[in-house]
Write a protein that holds these residues in place. Structure first.
Motif, PDB file in Angstrom:
ATOM      1  N   HIS A  73    -101.724 -55.795 -17.110  1.00 23.78           N
ATOM      2  CA  HIS A  73    -100.726 -56.850 -16.956  1.00 23.78           C
ATOM      3  C   HIS A  73    -101.221 -58.001 -16.080  1.00 23.78           C
ATOM      4  CE1 HIS A  73     -98.296 -53.361 -18.067  1.00 23.78           C
ATOM      5  NE2 HIS A  73     -97.253 -54.152 -18.297  1.00 23.78           N
ATOM      6  N   LEU A  74    -101.888 -57.683 -14.981  1.00 26.32           N
ATOM      7  CA  LEU A  74    -102.186 -58.688 -13.964  1.00 26.32           C
ATOM      8  C   LEU A  74    -103.166 -59.732 -14.479  1.00 26.32           C
ATOM      9  CD1 LEU A  74    -102.401 -56.444 -10.773  1.00 26.32           C
ATOM     10  CD2 LEU A  74    -100.390 -57.388 -11.937  1.00 26.32           C
ATOM     11  N   VAL A 129    -101.546 -52.194 -22.894  1.00 32.62           N
ATOM     12  CA  VAL A 129    -100.259 -52.808 -22.568  1.00 32.62           C
ATOM     13  C   VAL A 129    -100.505 -53.958 -21.602  1.00 32.62           C
ATOM     14  CG1 VAL A 129     -97.942 -52.379 -21.647  1.00 32.62           C
ATOM     15  CG2 VAL A 129     -99.172 -50.547 -22.852  1.00 32.62           C
ATOM     16  N   GLY A 130     -99.717 -55.021 -21.727  1.00 31.51           N
ATOM     17  CA  GLY A 130     -99.913 -56.091 -20.769  1.00 31.51           C
ATOM     18  C   GLY A 130     -99.023 -57.295 -20.969  1.00 31.51           C
ATOM     19  N   PHE A 131     -99.303 -58.310 -20.173  1.00 21.65           N
ATOM     20  CA  PHE A 131     -98.627 -59.596 -20.223  1.00 21.65           C
ATOM     21  C   PHE A 131     -99.535 -60.634 -20.865  1.00 21.65           C
ATOM     22  CE2 PHE A 131     -96.170 -58.443 -16.088  1.00 21.65           C
ATOM     23  CZ  PHE A 131     -95.186 -57.803 -16.829  1.00 21.65           C
ATOM     24  N   GLY A 173    -110.563 -51.732 -32.910  1.00 29.36           N
ATOM     25  CA  GLY A 173    -109.577 -50.759 -33.373  1.00 29.36           C
ATOM     26  C   GLY A 173    -108.534 -50.451 -32.326  1.00 29.36           C
ATOM     27  N   VAL A 174    -108.188 -51.451 -31.511  1.00 30.86           N
ATOM     28  CA  VAL A 174    -107.224 -51.300 -30.426  1.00 30.86           C
ATOM     29  C   VAL A 174    -106.071 -52.270 -30.649  1.00 30.86           C
ATOM     30  CG1 VAL A 174    -106.883 -51.484 -27.918  1.00 30.86           C
ATOM     31  CG2 VAL A 174    -109.034 -50.590 -28.819  1.00 30.86           C
ATOM     32  N   ARG A 175    -104.865 -51.862 -30.273  1.00 28.22           N
ATOM     33  CA  ARG A 175    -103.687 -52.723 -30.398  1.00 28.22           C
ATOM     34  C   ARG A 175    -103.240 -53.192 -29.018  1.00 28.22           C
ATOM     35  NH1 ARG A 175     -99.442 -49.178 -33.785  1.00 28.22           N
ATOM     36  NH2 ARG A 175     -99.545 -48.031 -31.830  1.00 28.22           N
ATOM     37  N   PHE A 176    -102.751 -54.436 -28.961  1.00 27.51           N
ATOM     38  CA  PHE A 176    -102.194 -54.962 -27.729  1.00 27.51           C
ATOM     39  C   PHE A 176    -100.677 -54.861 -27.795  1.00 27.51           C
ATOM     40  CE2 PHE A 176    -100.549 -58.448 -25.046  1.00 27.51           C
ATOM     41  CZ  PHE A 176    -101.083 -58.054 -23.834  1.00 27.51           C
ATOM     42  N   ALA A 177    -100.075 -54.254 -26.785  1.00 25.44           N
ATOM     43  CA  ALA A 177     -98.617 -54.109 -26.701  1.00 25.44           C
ATOM     44  C   ALA A 177     -98.106 -55.029 -25.609  1.00 25.44           C
ATOM     45  CB  ALA A 177     -98.239 -52.653 -26.423  1.00 25.44           C
ATOM     46  N   HIS A 178     -97.578 -56.182 -26.005  1.00 25.52           N
ATOM     47  CA  HIS A 178     -97.074 -57.155 -25.042  1.00 25.52           C
ATOM     48  C   HIS A 178     -95.715 -56.717 -24.506  1.00 25.52           C
ATOM     49  CE1 HIS A 178     -95.646 -60.751 -23.149  1.00 25.52           C
ATOM     50  NE2 HIS A 178     -94.726 -60.961 -24.063  1.00 25.52           N
ATOM     51  N   GLU A 179     -95.582 -56.722 -23.192  1.00 28.57           N
ATOM     52  CA  GLU A 179     -94.302 -56.373 -22.582  1.00 28.57           C
ATOM     53  C   GLU A 179     -93.395 -57.601 -22.558  1.00 28.57           C
ATOM     54  OE1 GLU A 179     -92.480 -54.474 -18.465  1.00 28.57           O
ATOM     55  OE2 GLU A 179     -94.542 -54.027 -19.078  1.00 28.57           O
ATOM     56  N   VAL A 180     -92.328 -57.551 -23.337  1.00 26.99           N
ATOM     57  CA  VAL A 180     -91.369 -58.651 -23.393  1.00 26.99           C
ATOM     58  C   VAL A 180     -90.686 -58.738 -22.030  1.00 26.99           C
ATOM     59  CG1 VAL A 180     -89.327 -59.539 -24.576  1.00 26.99           C
ATOM     60  CG2 VAL A 180     -91.084 -58.303 -25.867  1.00 26.99           C
ATOM     61  N   HIS A 181     -90.865 -59.878 -21.351  1.00 27.92           N
ATOM     62  CA  HIS A 181     -90.605 -59.905 -19.910  1.00 27.92           C
ATOM     63  C   HIS A 181     -90.454 -61.351 -19.472  1.00 27.92           C
ATOM     64  CE1 HIS A 181     -91.664 -59.657 -15.627  1.00 27.92           C
ATOM     65  NE2 HIS A 181     -91.665 -58.337 -15.662  1.00 27.92           N
ATOM     66  N   PRO A 182     -89.486 -61.671 -18.645  1.00 29.13           N
ATOM     67  CA  PRO A 182     -89.406 -63.022 -18.086  1.00 29.13           C
ATOM     68  C   PRO A 182     -90.725 -63.425 -17.428  1.00 29.13           C
ATOM     69  CG  PRO A 182     -87.399 -61.834 -17.626  1.00 29.13           C
ATOM     70  CD  PRO A 182     -88.348 -60.834 -18.221  1.00 29.13           C
ATOM     71  N   SER A 183     -91.096 -64.673 -17.630  1.00 30.35           N
ATOM     72  CA  SER A 183     -92.340 -65.320 -17.206  1.00 30.35           C
ATOM     73  C   SER A 183     -93.444 -65.204 -18.247  1.00 30.35           C
ATOM     74  CB  SER A 183     -92.858 -64.849 -15.840  1.00 30.35           C
ATOM     75  OG  SER A 183     -93.532 -63.610 -15.925  1.00 30.35           O
ATOM     76  N   GLU A 184     -93.170 -64.505 -19.374  1.00 32.77           N
ATOM     77  CA  GLU A 184     -94.158 -64.392 -20.446  1.00 32.77           C
ATOM     78  C   GLU A 184     -93.774 -65.289 -21.623  1.00 32.77           C
ATOM     79  OE1 GLU A 184     -96.607 -62.760 -19.285  1.00 32.77           O
ATOM     80  OE2 GLU A 184     -95.378 -62.075 -17.630  1.00 32.77           O
ATOM     81  N   ILE A 185     -94.682 -65.402 -22.595  1.00 36.47           N
ATOM     82  CA  ILE A 185     -94.410 -66.231 -23.767  1.00 36.47           C
ATOM     83  C   ILE A 185     -93.259 -65.633 -24.586  1.00 36.47           C
ATOM     84  CG2 ILE A 185     -96.091 -65.123 -25.301  1.00 36.47           C
ATOM     85  CD1 ILE A 185     -95.356 -68.926 -25.026  1.00 36.47           C
ATOM     86  N   ALA A 186     -93.145 -64.317 -24.621  1.00 33.89           N
ATOM     87  CA  ALA A 186     -92.002 -63.637 -25.249  1.00 33.89           C
ATOM     88  C   ALA A 186     -91.224 -62.948 -24.153  1.00 33.89           C
ATOM     89  CB  ALA A 186     -92.475 -62.622 -26.289  1.00 33.89           C
ATOM     90  N   TYR A 187     -90.003 -63.398 -23.907  1.00 36.68           N
ATOM     91  CA  TYR A 187     -89.222 -62.836 -22.800  1.00 36.68           C
ATOM     92  C   TYR A 187     -87.838 -62.380 -23.225  1.00 36.68           C
ATOM     93  CZ  TYR A 187     -87.284 -67.591 -22.799  1.00 36.68           C
ATOM     94  OH  TYR A 187     -86.710 -68.771 -23.177  1.00 36.68           O
ATOM     95  N   ASP A 188     -87.399 -62.772 -24.443  1.00 41.45           N
ATOM     96  CA  ASP A 188     -86.108 -62.315 -24.958  1.00 41.45           C
ATOM     97  C   ASP A 188     -86.227 -62.185 -26.477  1.00 41.45           C
ATOM     98  OD1 ASP A 188     -85.987 -64.927 -25.933  1.00 41.45           O
ATOM     99  OD2 ASP A 188     -84.325 -65.550 -24.653  1.00 41.45           O
ATOM    100  N   TYR A 189     -85.092 -62.116 -27.162  1.00 38.51           N
ATOM    101  CA  TYR A 189     -85.126 -61.860 -28.609  1.00 38.51           C
ATOM    102  C   TYR A 189     -85.795 -62.992 -29.378  1.00 38.51           C
ATOM    103  CZ  TYR A 189     -83.499 -60.432 -33.237  1.00 38.51           C
ATOM    104  OH  TYR A 189     -83.451 -60.041 -34.547  1.00 38.51           O
ATOM    105  N   TRP A 190     -85.261 -64.211 -29.224  1.00 42.00           N
ATOM    106  CA  TRP A 190     -85.738 -65.317 -30.056  1.00 42.00           C
ATOM    107  C   TRP A 190     -87.129 -65.775 -29.653  1.00 42.00           C
ATOM    108  CZ3 TRP A 190     -83.516 -65.192 -34.387  1.00 42.00           C
ATOM    109  CH2 TRP A 190     -82.163 -64.869 -34.494  1.00 42.00           C
ATOM    110  N   SER A 191     -87.477 -65.666 -28.386  1.00 43.04           N
ATOM    111  CA  SER A 191     -88.848 -66.014 -27.995  1.00 43.04           C
ATOM    112  C   SER A 191     -89.839 -64.995 -28.558  1.00 43.04           C
ATOM    113  CB  SER A 191     -88.978 -66.134 -26.476  1.00 43.04           C
ATOM    114  OG  SER A 191     -88.671 -64.918 -25.836  1.00 43.04           O
TER     115      SER A 191
END
Length: 336
Positions: A73-74, A129-131, A173-191
């Motif tokens: 994340h950091l 997993v990360g931001f 062969g690795v997947r990135f799992a973005h944590e939907v989180h305020p301060s990130e590009i995706a932080y809620d449903y529509w973002s």
């Protein structure tokens, strides 16, 4: 549906990795979601020295634990952030911070995220997993007025910076799992919708589901699971308690965690307002069979209490499984 229950080590990175393994094993965790900070997992060492990765594996095996995900994340936060400042210097490895020039920090962070995928393969892990950071989070209040082009450019910036990283994830062969989180590009449903659109819904980019960030925003976490069911690559369990009493607000008032004047606060799993049963029933419905990772963040409960307490709660939740038979089958007469 049996799923491994893991402990996210991010809030334990002040302790040596072996000590965290000892604690997690003693409490009965199945494995870890290992943070790439502290001495828990160092990406540069993993790529430079084969014995380093073997050493991590040996420690895990000694304590009967498996690893199901790495978390960075950091470093991910610095890839897209518009403001690069002392906050980032405090959380980034020294070589990623470098001389602190913002664009240099972003580029070095992007390289380290790509290297995280390469290091994950060496450890036998296929989820990171990360931001992501965000070039437009600081515009959230929409004042001074924000032209549409600024928002458009923010999503374009995310795609430009993350697509090359995701190319390495695909190659590895690795997947990135973005944590939907305020301060990130995706932080809620529509973002989240717009973020996936920005990168063409490519399969290397999915989501880490942590419902604690949804509840204080008045989002339905179970509905989120259903609508993004093909993108749920990892699950973190953290809870949140709302304290909206006419004085306290959702924006937090620049108050520290645990301050009773905040409008909401993170609490240990099972002690807040997350509708966990609905979430676990929905995880069953969408067929998620990956790890359930417990994340301790609770200013009012010591982590040595919170970690085993949350594990017991989540174990109870995972006993909820779909019935093997239709409940109304007994109503049907067998005589015709």
């Amino acid at each position: 549906m049996p799923r491994p229950i893991t402990l996210f080590t991010g809030q334990w990175a002040d302790l040596p990795f072996e000590e965290v393994c000892r604690l997690a094993s003693g409490w009965g965790y199945d494995g870890l979601e290992i943070a790439c900070w502290g001495d828990h997992f160092e990406v540069d060492k993993a790529l430079a020295d084969e014995s380093y990765v073997e050493g991590r594996r040996e420690i895990l095996a000694r304590h009967g634990l498996k690893v199901f995900a790495l978390s960075n994340h950091l470093v991910g936060q610095a890839v897209c952030d518009h403001l690069i400042d002392e906050r980032h210097r405090a959380i980034l490895p020294a070589d990623v911070w470098g001389d602190g020039s913002p664009e240099g920090v972003r580029r070095r962070a992007a390289q380290r995220m790509a290297d995280t995928a390469r290091a994950a393969v060496k450890l036998g892990v296929h989820t990171v997993v990360g931001f992501t950071g965000s070039a437009i989070w600081h515009t959230l209040a929409m004042f001074p007025p924000v032209p549409d082009t600024v928002i458009d450019d923010g999503y374009a910036d995310f795609a430009e910076r993350w697509n090359p990283i995701l190319d390495v994830f695909d190659e590895s062969g690795v997947r990135f799992a973005h944590e939907v989180h305020p301060s990130e590009i995706a932080y809620d449903y529509w973002s989240t919708v717009r973020t996936l659109e920005a990168i063409g819904h490519r399969s290397a980019f999915g989501l880490n589901f942590d419902p604690s960030h949804f509840v204080w925003q008045d989002l339905d976490p179970a509905m989120f699971l259903w609508d993004f069911r093909d993108r749920i690559y990892h699950v973190d369990c953290k809870d949140v308690k709302k304290q909206l009493n006419g004085r306290n607000t959702r924006l937090g008032s620049h108050l520290p965690w645990g301050d009773p004047r905040r409008g909401w606060d993170f609490v240990s799993t099972g002690h807040g307002d997350v509708p966990w049963e609905a979430c676990f029933r929905m995880l069953n419905a969408i067929g998620y069979d990956g790890p359930i990772s417990i994340e301790w963040e609770d200013a009012g409960m010591d982590r040595l209490t919170g970690a085993p307490d949350a594990l017991a709660y989540v174990r109870r939740m995972t006993t909820i499984e779909p019935s093997a038979r239709s409940f109304d089958n007994a109503f049907i007469s067998r005589e015709r």
